[in-house]
Write an enzyme that holds these catalytic residues in place. Sequence first.
Site, PDB file in Angstrom:
ATOM      1  N   LYS A 123      17.999  42.932  46.453  1.00  0.00           N
ATOM      2  CA  LYS A 123      18.283  41.562  46.005  1.00  0.00           C
ATOM      3  C   LYS A 123      17.840  40.642  47.129  1.00  0.00           C
ATOM      4  O   LYS A 123      18.393  40.726  48.241  1.00  0.00           O
ATOM      5  CB  LYS A 123      19.785  41.367  45.790  1.00  0.00           C
ATOM      6  CG  LYS A 123      20.381  42.126  44.615  1.00  0.00           C
ATOM      7  CD  LYS A 123      21.887  41.944  44.593  1.00  0.00           C
ATOM      8  CE  LYS A 123      22.517  42.665  43.415  1.00  0.00           C
ATOM      9  NZ  LYS A 123      23.990  42.759  43.570  1.00  0.00           N
ATOM     10  N   GLY A 125      20.339  41.883  40.358  1.00  0.00           N
ATOM     11  CA  GLY A 125      20.496  40.544  39.777  1.00  0.00           C
ATOM     12  C   GLY A 125      21.811  39.948  40.206  1.00  0.00           C
ATOM     13  O   GLY A 125      22.774  40.671  40.491  1.00  0.00           O
ATOM     14  N   SER A 153      23.218  44.752  32.936  1.00  0.00           N
ATOM     15  CA  SER A 153      24.471  45.134  33.570  1.00  0.00           C
ATOM     16  C   SER A 153      25.615  44.768  32.623  1.00  0.00           C
ATOM     17  O   SER A 153      25.711  43.623  32.185  1.00  0.00           O
ATOM     18  CB  SER A 153      24.588  44.372  34.894  1.00  0.00           C
ATOM     19  OG  SER A 153      25.820  44.628  35.527  1.00  0.00           O
ATOM     20  N   LYS A 197      23.454  49.590  32.611  1.00  0.00           N
ATOM     21  CA  LYS A 197      24.295  49.805  33.804  1.00  0.00           C
ATOM     22  C   LYS A 197      25.717  49.401  33.461  1.00  0.00           C
ATOM     23  O   LYS A 197      25.957  48.266  33.035  1.00  0.00           O
ATOM     24  CB  LYS A 197      23.743  48.984  34.961  1.00  0.00           C
ATOM     25  CG  LYS A 197      24.712  48.677  36.086  1.00  0.00           C
ATOM     26  CD  LYS A 197      23.962  48.098  37.279  1.00  0.00           C
ATOM     27  CE  LYS A 197      24.729  46.978  37.944  1.00  0.00           C
ATOM     28  NZ  LYS A 197      23.988  46.414  39.100  1.00  0.00           N
ATOM     29  N   GLU A 243      25.857  53.295  41.890  1.00  0.00           N
ATOM     30  CA  GLU A 243      25.575  52.203  42.825  1.00  0.00           C
ATOM     31  C   GLU A 243      26.836  51.848  43.608  1.00  0.00           C
ATOM     32  O   GLU A 243      27.899  51.633  43.028  1.00  0.00           O
ATOM     33  CB  GLU A 243      25.087  51.005  42.001  1.00  0.00           C
ATOM     34  CG  GLU A 243      24.667  49.777  42.781  1.00  0.00           C
ATOM     35  CD  GLU A 243      24.133  48.682  41.847  1.00  0.00           C
ATOM     36  OE1 GLU A 243      23.832  48.972  40.667  1.00  0.00           O
ATOM     37  OE2 GLU A 243      24.037  47.529  42.286  1.00  0.00           O
ATOM     38  N   ASP A 288      23.669  48.961  47.286  1.00  0.00           N
ATOM     39  CA  ASP A 288      23.445  47.536  47.020  1.00  0.00           C
ATOM     40  C   ASP A 288      24.019  46.755  48.209  1.00  0.00           C
ATOM     41  O   ASP A 288      23.284  46.423  49.157  1.00  0.00           O
ATOM     42  CB  ASP A 288      24.124  47.175  45.681  1.00  0.00           C
ATOM     43  CG  ASP A 288      24.124  45.690  45.347  1.00  0.00           C
ATOM     44  OD1 ASP A 288      23.642  44.879  46.148  1.00  0.00           O
ATOM     45  OD2 ASP A 288      24.627  45.312  44.258  1.00  0.00           O
ATOM     46  N   ASP A 292      27.830  51.106  38.364  1.00  0.00           N
ATOM     47  CA  ASP A 292      27.944  50.298  39.582  1.00  0.00           C
ATOM     48  C   ASP A 292      29.422  50.075  39.879  1.00  0.00           C
ATOM     49  O   ASP A 292      30.141  49.482  39.070  1.00  0.00           O
ATOM     50  CB  ASP A 292      27.233  48.948  39.383  1.00  0.00           C
ATOM     51  CG  ASP A 292      27.199  48.091  40.653  1.00  0.00           C
ATOM     52  OD1 ASP A 292      27.755  48.527  41.688  1.00  0.00           O
ATOM     53  OD2 ASP A 292      26.617  46.991  40.604  1.00  0.00           O
ATOM     54  N   LYS A 341      29.539  48.701  34.667  1.00  0.00           N
ATOM     55  CA  LYS A 341      30.404  48.437  35.807  1.00  0.00           C
ATOM     56  C   LYS A 341      31.605  49.374  35.707  1.00  0.00           C
ATOM     57  O   LYS A 341      32.182  49.530  34.631  1.00  0.00           O
ATOM     58  CB  LYS A 341      30.874  46.981  35.777  1.00  0.00           C
ATOM     59  CG  LYS A 341      29.757  45.982  36.039  1.00  0.00           C
ATOM     60  CD  LYS A 341      29.278  46.080  37.488  1.00  0.00           C
ATOM     61  CE  LYS A 341      28.374  44.903  37.843  1.00  0.00           C
ATOM     62  NZ  LYS A 341      27.938  44.955  39.258  1.00  0.00           N
TER      63      LYS A 341
HETATM   64  C1  NPQ Z   1      25.713  43.771  41.325  1.00  0.00           C
HETATM   65  N1  NPQ Z   1      25.187  42.001  39.661  1.00  0.00           N
HETATM   66  O1  NPQ Z   1      24.725  44.424  41.109  1.00  0.00           O
HETATM   67  C2  NPQ Z   1      25.888  42.341  40.818  1.00  0.00           C
HETATM   68  C3  NPQ Z   1      27.110  41.747  41.171  1.00  0.00           C
HETATM   69  C4  NPQ Z   1      27.589  40.519  40.515  1.00  0.00           C
HETATM   70  C5  NPQ Z   1      24.170  41.896  37.501  1.00  0.00           C
HETATM   71  O2  NPQ Z   1      25.789  43.456  38.060  1.00  0.00           O
HETATM   72  C6  NPQ Z   1      28.781  35.849  39.097  1.00  0.00           C
HETATM   73  C7  NPQ Z   1      27.803  35.727  40.044  1.00  0.00           C
HETATM   74  C8  NPQ Z   1      29.192  37.103  38.721  1.00  0.00           C
HETATM   75  C9  NPQ Z   1      27.246  36.854  40.638  1.00  0.00           C
HETATM   76  C10 NPQ Z   1      29.066  39.507  38.930  1.00  0.00           C
HETATM   77  C11 NPQ Z   1      25.143  42.529  38.430  1.00  0.00           C
HETATM   78  C12 NPQ Z   1      28.651  38.247  39.305  1.00  0.00           C
HETATM   79  C13 NPQ Z   1      27.665  38.122  40.278  1.00  0.00           C
HETATM   80  C14 NPQ Z   1      28.521  40.617  39.551  1.00  0.00           C
HETATM   81  C15 NPQ Z   1      27.133  39.272  40.862  1.00  0.00           C
HETATM   82  O3  NPQ Z   1      26.561  44.267  42.047  1.00  0.00           O
HETATM   83 MG    MG Z   2      25.585  46.174  42.505  1.00  0.00          MG
END
Ligand code: NPQ
Ligand code: MG
Length: 369
Positions: free
Chosen positions: A263, A291, A135, A161, A214, A239, A189, A163
Amino acid sequence: MRLTGVELRQLHMPLVAPFRTSFGVQEVRGVLLVRASSAEADGWGECVAMSAPVYSSEYIDSCGDVLRRFLIPRVLGAENLTAVRIAPLLSQFHGHRMAKAALETAVLDAELRAAGIPLSRELGAVRERVACGVSVGITDTVDELLDVVAGYLDAGYLRIKLKIEPGWDLIPVGAVRERFGDDLLLQVDANTAYTLGDAAHLTALDQFNLLLIEQPLAEEDLLGHAQLAKVLRTPICLDESITSARAAATAISLGACRIVNIKPGRVGGLLESRRIHDVCAAHGVPVWCGGMLESGVGRAANLALAALPGFTLPGDTSAPERYYHTDITPPFRLDDGHLDVPRGPGIGVDPLPELLDAVTVSSEWITAP
Ligand code: NPQ
Ligand code: MG
Protein backbone atom coordinates in the site's frame (compact mmCIF):
# COMPACT_ATOMS: atom_id res chain seq x y z
CA MET A 1 9.43 22.64 -10.71
CA ARG A 2 8.78 25.03 -7.86
CA LEU A 3 5.64 24.70 -5.74
CA THR A 4 3.54 27.85 -5.39
CA GLY A 5 1.23 26.35 -2.79
CA VAL A 6 -0.27 23.18 -1.38
CA GLU A 7 -3.95 22.64 -0.61
CA LEU A 8 -5.13 20.38 2.21
CA ARG A 9 -8.72 19.41 1.61
CA GLN A 10 -10.81 17.27 3.93
CA LEU A 11 -13.65 15.19 2.49
CA HIS A 12 -16.51 13.33 4.11
CA MET A 13 -17.63 10.32 2.05
CA PRO A 14 -20.41 8.09 3.42
CA LEU A 15 -19.88 4.37 2.76
CA VAL A 16 -22.60 2.35 0.99
CA ALA A 17 -22.60 -0.02 3.98
CA PRO A 18 -20.74 -0.16 7.29
CA PHE A 19 -17.34 -1.90 6.94
CA ARG A 20 -16.42 -4.00 9.98
CA THR A 21 -12.89 -5.25 10.62
CA SER A 22 -11.10 -6.56 13.70
CA PHE A 23 -10.28 -2.93 14.59
CA GLY A 24 -13.80 -1.54 14.40
CA VAL A 25 -16.73 -0.45 12.23
CA GLN A 26 -16.45 2.40 9.71
CA GLU A 27 -19.55 4.09 8.33
CA VAL A 28 -17.95 7.17 6.80
CA ARG A 29 -14.62 7.65 5.10
CA GLY A 30 -12.90 10.87 6.04
CA VAL A 31 -10.37 11.65 3.29
CA LEU A 32 -7.46 14.08 3.27
CA LEU A 33 -6.53 15.22 -0.24
CA VAL A 34 -3.30 17.04 -1.02
CA ARG A 35 -3.04 19.29 -4.07
CA ALA A 36 0.43 20.47 -5.12
CA SER A 37 0.32 23.63 -7.23
CA SER A 38 3.05 24.83 -9.58
CA ALA A 39 3.18 27.18 -12.55
CA GLU A 40 3.24 24.17 -14.91
CA ALA A 41 0.54 21.92 -13.41
CA ASP A 42 -1.36 20.91 -10.30
CA GLY A 43 -1.08 17.37 -8.90
CA TRP A 44 -3.18 15.30 -6.49
CA GLY A 45 -2.31 12.90 -3.71
CA GLU A 46 -4.70 11.07 -1.37
CA CYS A 47 -3.69 10.53 2.23
CA VAL A 48 -4.97 7.08 3.28
CA ALA A 49 -4.95 7.69 7.05
CA MET A 50 -8.22 6.97 8.82
CA SER A 51 -9.96 9.34 11.27
CA ALA A 52 -8.57 7.36 14.24
CA PRO A 53 -5.19 5.59 14.73
CA VAL A 54 -6.69 2.06 14.63
CA TYR A 55 -5.02 0.62 11.50
CA SER A 56 -1.68 2.35 12.05
CA SER A 57 -0.45 5.11 14.37
CA GLU A 58 -1.32 7.82 11.84
CA TYR A 59 -4.72 9.50 11.61
CA ILE A 60 -6.16 12.31 9.50
CA ASP A 61 -5.50 15.14 11.94
CA SER A 62 -1.95 13.93 12.69
CA CYS A 63 -1.27 13.94 8.94
CA GLY A 64 -2.78 17.42 8.54
CA ASP A 65 -0.67 18.70 11.40
CA VAL A 66 2.67 17.26 10.27
CA LEU A 67 2.03 18.29 6.65
CA ARG A 68 1.11 21.85 7.64
CA ARG A 69 3.87 22.41 10.21
CA PHE A 70 6.81 20.41 8.88
CA LEU A 71 6.51 18.60 5.56
CA ILE A 72 4.94 21.21 3.30
CA PRO A 73 7.12 24.13 4.53
CA ARG A 74 10.21 21.98 3.83
CA VAL A 75 9.27 21.36 0.19
CA LEU A 76 7.69 24.77 -0.53
CA GLY A 77 11.08 26.46 -0.38
CA ALA A 78 12.86 23.98 -2.63
CA GLU A 79 14.11 24.96 -6.10
CA ASN A 80 14.09 22.34 -8.88
CA LEU A 81 11.74 20.18 -6.89
CA THR A 82 10.99 16.73 -8.29
CA ALA A 83 9.21 13.80 -6.66
CA VAL A 84 12.43 11.81 -6.19
CA ARG A 85 13.79 14.65 -4.04
CA ILE A 86 10.84 14.61 -1.63
CA ALA A 87 11.93 11.63 0.51
CA PRO A 88 15.50 12.94 1.01
CA LEU A 89 14.14 16.43 1.84
CA LEU A 90 11.79 14.94 4.44
CA SER A 91 14.12 12.28 5.87
CA GLN A 92 14.94 14.35 8.98
CA PHE A 93 11.30 13.90 10.03
CA HIS A 94 10.70 10.44 11.50
CA GLY A 95 7.74 8.30 10.52
CA HIS A 96 4.51 9.88 9.22
CA ARG A 97 4.65 7.78 6.08
CA MET A 98 1.03 8.28 5.06
CA ALA A 99 1.45 12.06 5.23
CA LYS A 100 4.73 11.89 3.27
CA ALA A 101 3.21 9.56 0.67
CA ALA A 102 0.33 11.94 -0.04
CA LEU A 103 2.70 14.88 -0.57
CA GLU A 104 5.09 12.86 -2.75
CA THR A 105 2.21 11.59 -4.89
CA ALA A 106 0.82 15.11 -5.39
CA VAL A 107 4.25 16.36 -6.51
CA LEU A 108 4.82 13.32 -8.74
CA ASP A 109 1.40 13.82 -10.33
CA ALA A 110 2.11 17.51 -11.01
CA GLU A 111 5.54 16.68 -12.44
CA LEU A 112 4.20 13.94 -14.74
CA ARG A 113 1.24 16.05 -15.88
CA ALA A 114 3.65 18.84 -16.80
CA ALA A 115 5.76 16.35 -18.77
CA GLY A 116 2.78 14.52 -20.32
CA ILE A 117 3.83 11.14 -18.89
CA PRO A 118 1.37 8.60 -17.42
CA LEU A 119 2.19 7.41 -13.88
CA SER A 120 1.96 3.79 -15.02
CA ARG A 121 4.68 4.31 -17.61
CA GLU A 122 6.87 6.19 -15.11
CA LEU A 123 6.64 3.30 -12.63
CA GLY A 124 7.32 0.58 -15.20
CA ALA A 125 3.87 -0.91 -15.74
CA VAL A 126 3.47 -3.88 -18.07
CA ARG A 127 -0.34 -4.23 -17.98
CA GLU A 128 -3.20 -2.09 -19.29
CA ARG A 129 -5.74 -3.56 -16.89
CA VAL A 130 -5.56 -5.01 -13.45
CA ALA A 131 -7.30 -8.05 -11.90
CA CYS A 132 -9.45 -7.02 -8.95
CA GLY A 133 -10.41 -8.68 -5.71
CA VAL A 134 -12.67 -7.39 -2.96
CA SER A 135 -12.38 -7.19 0.81
CA VAL A 136 -15.47 -8.39 2.69
CA GLY A 137 -16.16 -7.09 6.18
CA ILE A 138 -17.31 -9.04 9.22
CA THR A 139 -21.09 -9.51 9.16
CA ASP A 140 -23.64 -10.32 11.87
CA THR A 141 -24.41 -13.79 10.50
CA VAL A 142 -22.88 -16.36 8.18
CA ASP A 143 -25.98 -16.22 5.94
CA GLU A 144 -25.47 -12.50 5.48
CA LEU A 145 -21.79 -13.10 4.62
CA LEU A 146 -22.74 -15.69 1.98
CA ASP A 147 -25.18 -13.21 0.39
CA VAL A 148 -22.57 -10.44 0.34
CA VAL A 149 -19.93 -12.73 -1.22
CA ALA A 150 -22.45 -13.97 -3.82
CA GLY A 151 -23.13 -10.35 -4.80
CA TYR A 152 -19.44 -9.59 -5.33
CA LEU A 153 -18.94 -12.75 -7.38
CA ASP A 154 -21.93 -11.74 -9.54
CA ALA A 155 -20.28 -8.34 -10.01
CA GLY A 156 -17.22 -10.18 -11.37
CA TYR A 157 -14.62 -9.92 -8.61
CA LEU A 158 -11.88 -12.48 -9.19
CA ARG A 159 -10.84 -13.02 -5.57
CA ILE A 160 -12.55 -12.76 -2.19
CA LYS A 161 -10.83 -11.60 1.01
CA LEU A 162 -12.68 -12.21 4.27
CA LYS A 163 -11.93 -10.12 7.32
CA ILE A 164 -11.46 -12.41 10.33
CA GLU A 165 -10.97 -12.07 14.09
CA PRO A 166 -11.11 -14.48 17.04
CA GLY A 167 -14.70 -15.77 17.08
CA TRP A 168 -15.20 -15.04 13.35
CA ASP A 169 -12.85 -17.33 11.47
CA LEU A 170 -13.21 -21.09 10.96
CA ILE A 171 -17.01 -21.14 10.65
CA PRO A 172 -17.50 -18.24 8.20
CA VAL A 173 -14.41 -19.17 6.14
CA GLY A 174 -15.54 -22.82 5.99
CA ALA A 175 -19.06 -21.76 4.98
CA VAL A 176 -17.76 -19.58 2.11
CA ARG A 177 -15.46 -22.35 0.87
CA GLU A 178 -18.27 -24.90 1.09
CA ARG A 179 -20.83 -22.71 -0.68
CA PHE A 180 -18.64 -21.37 -3.51
CA GLY A 181 -16.36 -24.35 -4.12
CA ASP A 182 -12.68 -25.16 -4.37
CA ASP A 183 -11.98 -22.94 -7.39
CA LEU A 184 -12.80 -19.69 -5.60
CA LEU A 185 -9.66 -17.63 -4.94
CA LEU A 186 -10.13 -17.01 -1.21
CA GLN A 187 -7.94 -15.33 1.41
CA VAL A 188 -8.35 -13.85 4.89
CA ASP A 189 -7.13 -10.73 6.71
CA ALA A 190 -6.86 -10.56 10.51
CA ASN A 191 -5.49 -7.00 10.86
CA THR A 192 -3.25 -8.13 13.79
CA ALA A 193 -6.10 -9.71 15.82
CA TYR A 194 -4.29 -12.91 16.91
CA THR A 195 -1.32 -13.91 19.08
CA LEU A 196 1.15 -16.78 18.82
CA GLY A 197 -0.99 -18.57 21.41
CA ASP A 198 -3.60 -18.93 18.64
CA ALA A 199 -1.18 -20.86 16.39
CA ALA A 200 -2.86 -24.26 16.85
CA HIS A 201 -6.27 -22.72 16.20
CA LEU A 202 -5.03 -20.97 13.04
CA THR A 203 -3.65 -24.23 11.62
CA ALA A 204 -7.31 -25.32 11.27
CA LEU A 205 -7.57 -22.71 8.47
CA ASP A 206 -5.16 -24.84 6.41
CA GLN A 207 -8.01 -27.19 5.43
CA PHE A 208 -9.67 -24.37 3.42
CA ASN A 209 -6.84 -23.95 0.89
CA LEU A 210 -6.56 -20.22 1.29
CA LEU A 211 -4.29 -18.17 -0.97
CA LEU A 212 -2.90 -16.52 2.14
CA ILE A 213 -3.55 -15.26 5.65
CA GLU A 214 -2.82 -11.53 5.97
CA GLN A 215 -1.26 -10.01 9.09
CA PRO A 216 -2.39 -12.43 11.81
CA LEU A 217 -0.06 -10.97 14.49
CA ALA A 218 1.05 -7.54 15.70
CA GLU A 219 2.70 -5.02 13.39
CA GLU A 220 6.09 -5.24 15.15
CA ASP A 221 6.08 -9.04 15.55
CA LEU A 222 8.20 -10.28 12.65
CA LEU A 223 9.70 -13.08 14.74
CA GLY A 224 6.25 -14.23 15.81
CA HIS A 225 5.17 -14.41 12.16
CA ALA A 226 8.30 -16.41 11.35
CA GLN A 227 7.43 -18.88 14.14
CA LEU A 228 3.81 -19.09 13.03
CA ALA A 229 4.97 -19.78 9.47
CA LYS A 230 6.68 -22.95 10.72
CA VAL A 231 3.34 -24.49 11.72
CA LEU A 232 0.96 -23.00 9.12
CA ARG A 233 0.64 -24.43 5.61
CA THR A 234 -1.30 -21.34 4.51
CA PRO A 235 1.18 -18.69 3.29
CA ILE A 236 1.52 -15.64 5.54
CA CYS A 237 1.18 -12.26 3.82
CA LEU A 238 2.20 -9.12 5.70
CA ASP A 239 0.43 -5.78 5.46
CA GLU A 240 0.84 -3.56 8.57
CA SER A 241 4.39 -4.87 9.24
CA ILE A 242 5.78 -3.85 5.85
CA THR A 243 6.57 -0.17 6.34
CA SER A 244 9.57 0.07 3.96
CA ALA A 245 11.75 -1.86 1.52
CA ARG A 246 14.08 -2.58 4.43
CA ALA A 247 11.22 -4.05 6.48
CA ALA A 248 10.26 -6.19 3.49
CA ALA A 249 13.83 -7.48 3.10
CA THR A 250 13.99 -8.29 6.83
CA ALA A 251 10.60 -10.03 6.87
CA ILE A 252 11.47 -12.16 3.85
CA SER A 253 14.91 -13.08 5.25
CA LEU A 254 13.36 -14.10 8.58
CA GLY A 255 10.74 -16.27 6.88
CA ALA A 256 7.99 -14.07 8.34
CA CYS A 257 6.07 -13.90 5.04
CA ARG A 258 5.87 -15.52 1.62
CA ILE A 259 3.65 -12.81 0.09
CA VAL A 260 3.56 -9.02 0.54
CA ASN A 261 0.67 -6.54 0.40
CA ILE A 262 1.90 -3.17 -0.90
CA LYS A 263 0.00 0.00 0.00
CA PRO A 264 1.76 3.20 -1.09
CA GLY A 265 0.42 5.18 1.87
CA ARG A 266 1.66 2.69 4.47
CA VAL A 267 5.22 2.65 3.08
CA GLY A 268 5.72 6.37 2.43
CA GLY A 269 4.91 6.61 -1.26
CA LEU A 270 4.88 5.14 -4.73
CA LEU A 271 8.67 5.27 -5.11
CA GLU A 272 9.21 3.20 -1.95
CA SER A 273 6.40 0.90 -3.16
CA ARG A 274 8.37 0.24 -6.32
CA ARG A 275 11.48 -0.56 -4.28
CA ILE A 276 9.44 -3.07 -2.23
CA HIS A 277 8.12 -4.56 -5.47
CA ASP A 278 11.73 -4.93 -6.67
CA VAL A 279 12.99 -6.48 -3.41
CA CYS A 280 10.12 -8.97 -3.45
CA ALA A 281 10.65 -9.80 -7.13
CA ALA A 282 14.32 -10.50 -6.45
CA HIS A 283 13.27 -12.99 -3.76
CA GLY A 284 10.50 -14.58 -5.82
CA VAL A 285 7.90 -13.19 -3.41
CA PRO A 286 4.57 -12.32 -5.10
CA VAL A 287 3.01 -8.95 -4.24
CA TRP A 288 -0.44 -7.45 -4.57
CA CYS A 289 -1.83 -3.97 -4.16
CA GLY A 290 -3.79 -3.33 -0.97
CA GLY A 291 -6.61 -0.85 -0.56
CA MET A 292 -7.60 1.76 2.01
CA LEU A 293 -11.08 2.65 0.72
CA GLU A 294 -9.53 5.24 -1.56
CA SER A 295 -11.48 7.77 -3.57
CA GLY A 296 -10.83 7.83 -7.32
CA VAL A 297 -7.64 9.86 -6.77
CA GLY A 298 -5.94 7.18 -4.66
CA ARG A 299 -7.46 4.37 -6.69
CA ALA A 300 -5.95 5.73 -9.93
CA ALA A 301 -2.45 5.72 -8.43
CA ASN A 302 -2.96 2.20 -7.01
CA LEU A 303 -3.98 0.90 -10.44
CA ALA A 304 -0.81 2.28 -12.03
CA LEU A 305 1.28 0.55 -9.35
CA ALA A 306 -0.66 -2.72 -9.61
CA ALA A 307 0.22 -2.85 -13.32
CA LEU A 308 3.90 -3.59 -12.49
CA PRO A 309 5.13 -7.11 -13.34
CA GLY A 310 5.52 -8.42 -9.80
CA PHE A 311 1.85 -7.78 -8.92
CA THR A 312 0.79 -11.32 -9.76
CA LEU A 313 -2.13 -11.67 -7.32
CA PRO A 314 -5.46 -9.80 -7.58
CA GLY A 315 -5.47 -6.74 -5.31
CA ASP A 316 -7.99 -4.86 -3.16
CA THR A 317 -8.29 -2.37 -6.04
CA SER A 318 -12.07 -2.64 -6.05
CA ALA A 319 -14.44 -0.51 -8.13
CA PRO A 320 -15.67 2.61 -6.32
CA GLU A 321 -19.29 1.39 -5.97
CA ARG A 322 -17.96 -1.27 -3.58
CA TYR A 323 -17.56 1.61 -1.12
CA TYR A 324 -19.30 4.77 -2.38
CA HIS A 325 -22.55 5.86 -4.05
CA THR A 326 -20.67 8.60 -5.87
CA ASP A 327 -16.93 9.04 -6.31
CA ILE A 328 -15.09 12.33 -6.87
CA THR A 329 -13.62 11.24 -10.22
CA PRO A 330 -15.28 9.80 -13.33
CA PRO A 331 -16.09 6.26 -12.21
CA PHE A 332 -13.87 3.28 -12.80
CA ARG A 333 -15.98 0.35 -14.07
CA LEU A 334 -15.30 -3.29 -13.33
CA ASP A 335 -15.07 -5.17 -16.65
CA ASP A 336 -14.74 -8.92 -16.42
CA GLY A 337 -13.19 -8.54 -12.97
CA HIS A 338 -10.64 -5.98 -14.16
CA LEU A 339 -10.16 -2.22 -13.95
CA ASP A 340 -8.37 -0.28 -16.69
CA VAL A 341 -5.15 1.45 -15.76
CA PRO A 342 -5.62 5.19 -16.46
CA ARG A 343 -3.77 6.30 -19.62
CA GLY A 344 -3.63 10.08 -19.20
CA PRO A 345 -0.65 12.05 -17.85
CA GLY A 346 0.08 11.71 -14.13
CA ILE A 347 -2.51 9.70 -12.22
CA GLY A 348 -4.71 10.09 -15.30
CA VAL A 349 -7.92 11.25 -13.62
CA ASP A 350 -9.15 14.63 -12.40
CA PRO A 351 -11.49 15.19 -9.48
CA LEU A 352 -14.69 16.70 -10.89
CA PRO A 353 -15.13 20.13 -9.20
CA GLU A 354 -18.87 19.73 -8.47
CA LEU A 355 -18.44 16.23 -7.03
CA LEU A 356 -15.40 17.29 -5.06
CA ASP A 357 -17.09 20.37 -3.60
CA ALA A 358 -20.14 18.32 -2.64
CA VAL A 359 -18.09 16.17 -0.22
CA THR A 360 -15.55 18.80 0.92
CA VAL A 361 -15.79 19.81 4.57
CA SER A 362 -12.72 22.07 4.73
CA SER A 363 -9.89 23.41 2.63
CA GLU A 364 -6.76 25.39 3.41
CA TRP A 365 -3.86 26.59 1.29
CA ILE A 366 -0.31 26.60 2.55
CA THR A 367 1.94 28.95 0.61
CA ALA A 368 5.56 29.98 0.74
CA PRO A 369 6.21 32.85 3.21
C1 NPQ B 1 -6.49 -3.85 5.01
N1 NPQ B 1 -8.21 -2.57 3.75
O1 NPQ B 1 -6.10 -4.47 4.06
C2 NPQ B 1 -7.39 -2.62 4.88
C3 NPQ B 1 -7.74 -2.03 6.11
C4 NPQ B 1 -8.84 -1.06 6.21
C5 NPQ B 1 -9.71 -2.99 1.94
O2 NPQ B 1 -9.46 -4.44 3.74
C6 NPQ B 1 -11.84 2.97 6.46
C7 NPQ B 1 -10.65 3.40 5.94
C8 NPQ B 1 -11.99 1.63 6.75
C9 NPQ B 1 -9.59 2.51 5.74
C10 NPQ B 1 -11.10 -0.61 6.86
C11 NPQ B 1 -9.12 -3.41 3.24
C12 NPQ B 1 -10.95 0.73 6.56
C13 NPQ B 1 -9.73 1.17 6.05
C14 NPQ B 1 -10.03 -1.47 6.67
C15 NPQ B 1 -8.69 0.26 5.86
O3 NPQ B 1 -6.07 -4.18 6.10
MG1 MG C 1 -4.75 -5.83 5.50
